[in-house]
Design an enzyme around this catalytic site. Structure first.
Site, short mmCIF file in Angstrom:
data_model
loop_
_atom_site.label_atom_id
_atom_site.label_comp_id
_atom_site.label_asym_id
_atom_site.label_seq_id
_atom_site.Cartn_x
_atom_site.Cartn_y
_atom_site.Cartn_z
N ASN A 9 30.82 42.36 37.02
CA ASN A 9 31.69 41.91 38.12
C ASN A 9 31.12 42.46 39.41
O ASN A 9 31.24 43.65 39.69
CB ASN A 9 33.12 42.44 37.87
CG ASN A 9 34.04 42.16 39.04
OD1 ASN A 9 33.73 41.36 39.92
ND2 ASN A 9 35.19 42.82 39.05
N LYS A 11 32.03 41.91 42.39
CA LYS A 11 33.04 42.06 43.46
C LYS A 11 32.50 41.48 44.77
O LYS A 11 31.74 40.51 44.73
CB LYS A 11 33.45 43.53 43.59
CG LYS A 11 33.81 44.15 42.24
CD LYS A 11 34.54 45.44 42.38
CE LYS A 11 34.74 46.05 41.01
NZ LYS A 11 35.62 47.20 41.01
N HIS A 98 42.27 40.71 37.53
CA HIS A 98 41.65 42.00 37.86
C HIS A 98 42.65 42.84 38.66
O HIS A 98 43.39 42.32 39.49
CB HIS A 98 40.36 41.77 38.66
CG HIS A 98 39.55 43.03 38.76
ND1 HIS A 98 39.85 44.02 39.65
CD2 HIS A 98 38.45 43.45 38.07
CE1 HIS A 98 38.97 45.02 39.50
NE2 HIS A 98 38.12 44.69 38.54
N GLU A 100 42.34 44.70 41.10
CA GLU A 100 42.22 44.60 42.57
C GLU A 100 42.96 43.35 43.09
O GLU A 100 43.53 43.37 44.17
CB GLU A 100 40.74 44.60 42.98
CG GLU A 100 40.14 45.99 42.80
CD GLU A 100 38.65 46.02 42.53
OE1 GLU A 100 37.97 44.99 42.71
OE2 GLU A 100 38.16 47.09 42.10
N GLU A 172 41.14 47.39 31.26
CA GLU A 172 40.60 48.13 32.38
C GLU A 172 41.67 49.08 32.93
O GLU A 172 42.51 48.68 33.75
CB GLU A 172 40.17 47.17 33.49
CG GLU A 172 39.08 46.22 33.09
CD GLU A 172 38.20 45.85 34.28
OE1 GLU A 172 37.00 46.05 34.18
OE2 GLU A 172 38.74 45.41 35.30
N GLY A 178 36.16 52.13 39.42
CA GLY A 178 35.51 52.57 40.65
C GLY A 178 35.79 54.01 41.02
O GLY A 178 35.48 54.45 42.13
N SER A 218 34.40 52.35 35.24
CA SER A 218 33.32 53.34 35.39
C SER A 218 32.43 53.42 34.15
O SER A 218 31.95 54.50 33.79
CB SER A 218 33.90 54.72 35.76
OG SER A 218 34.59 54.63 36.99
#
Ligand code: PEP
Length: 255
Positions: A9, A11, A98, A100, A172, A178, A218
């Site tokens: 991904n 991003k 996701h 985010e 996730e 991150g 991560s």
């Protein structure tokens, strides 16, 4: 079919030119590796890159995914990109849900289910992300297990079993994305097993055994092998470490 997938991904990173270079390196790596059947590489560049990347990769070796799609079909929705538009330029899969997108763009289960159905209607595979926040994890197993189950119950568990077969789940944990914090292999396995059992309860064991469940958060070259070795972990959804071809290659090789 249950597969082993390593998905990148990207991003909102890379210029189009840099993204095409990265995609070419990953495609060349995949060609040279001659991956066994059932092991797949997916890359999800930004929307602006998709057409150029589609032309730069070997589509038999690398699956092109988008990071999102609209919750509506084509029409007066300024700024949106529909599933049918993605399909039209060679996109084969889409990441939905996701954290985010859930956090910054307030995407809830209702919106996500619309996106999932539109993506499936276009024949796209869906990588559907679920996971608990730091606060939910700290509140204990009862709570975070229920949060994760609810994310499934409200969305992909309302699909038919045939539709669900096009869904790849990505667990996730939000606290690991991150942040440099990774779930231990045991923590990942515990949740993946719980997810697979929930799928079995909803769709039956055969469907659950066939479902690909990825870990993300991560994940990098130094920890991928021990996480991917767990029996219910079928690969990873990789953010930061997917932006360097060498690192991504090492993760592909991790299992
Ligand atoms: C992600 O955003 O899907 C992700 C797993 O990111 P990272 O690997 O950078 O934690």
């Amino acid at each position: 079919m249950r597969k082993l997938i390593v998905a990148g991904n990207w991003k909102m990173n890379t210029s189009v030119a840099d993204g095409v270079e990265l995609a070419k390196k990953i495609s060349a790596y995949a060609e040279q590796k001659n991956l066994p059947a059932g092991k797949e590489i997916v890359i999800a560049p930004p929307f602006t890159h998709l057409a150029s990347v589609a032309a730069a990769i070997n589509p038999n070796k690398v699956i092109l995914a988008a990071q999102d799609c609209a919750a509506t079909t084509n029409g007066a929705y300024t700024g949106e990109v529909s599933a049918s538009m993605l399909k039209g330029i060679g996109v084969k899969a889409v990441i939905l849900g996701h954290s985010e997108r859930r956090q910054y763009f307030k995407e809830n289960s209702e919106i996500l289910l619309k996106k999932i159905k539109l993506a499936l209607a276009e024949g796209l595979d869906v990588i559907f992300c679920i996971g608990e926040t730091k606060e939910q994890r700290e509140a204990g197993a009862n709570l975070y297990n229920n949060v994760i189950k609810a994310q499934l119950v409200d969305t992909v568990f309302t699909l038919t079993a045939d539709e669900f077969k096009k869904i790849i789940i990505a667990y996730e944990p939000v606290w690991a994305i991150g942040t440099g914090l990774t779930a231990t292999p045991e923590q990942a396995q515990e949740i993946h097993e719980m997810i697979r059992k929930a799928i079995a309860d909803n769709f039956g064991k055969a469907v659950a055994d066939d479902t690909t469940i990825l870990y993300g958060g991560s994940c990098k070259a130094s920890n991928a092998a021990e996480i991917f070795a767990k029996k219910d972990v079928d690969g990873g959804l990789i953010g930061g470490a997917s932006l360097k071809a060498d690192d991504f290659g090492k993760i592909i090789d991790a299992r």
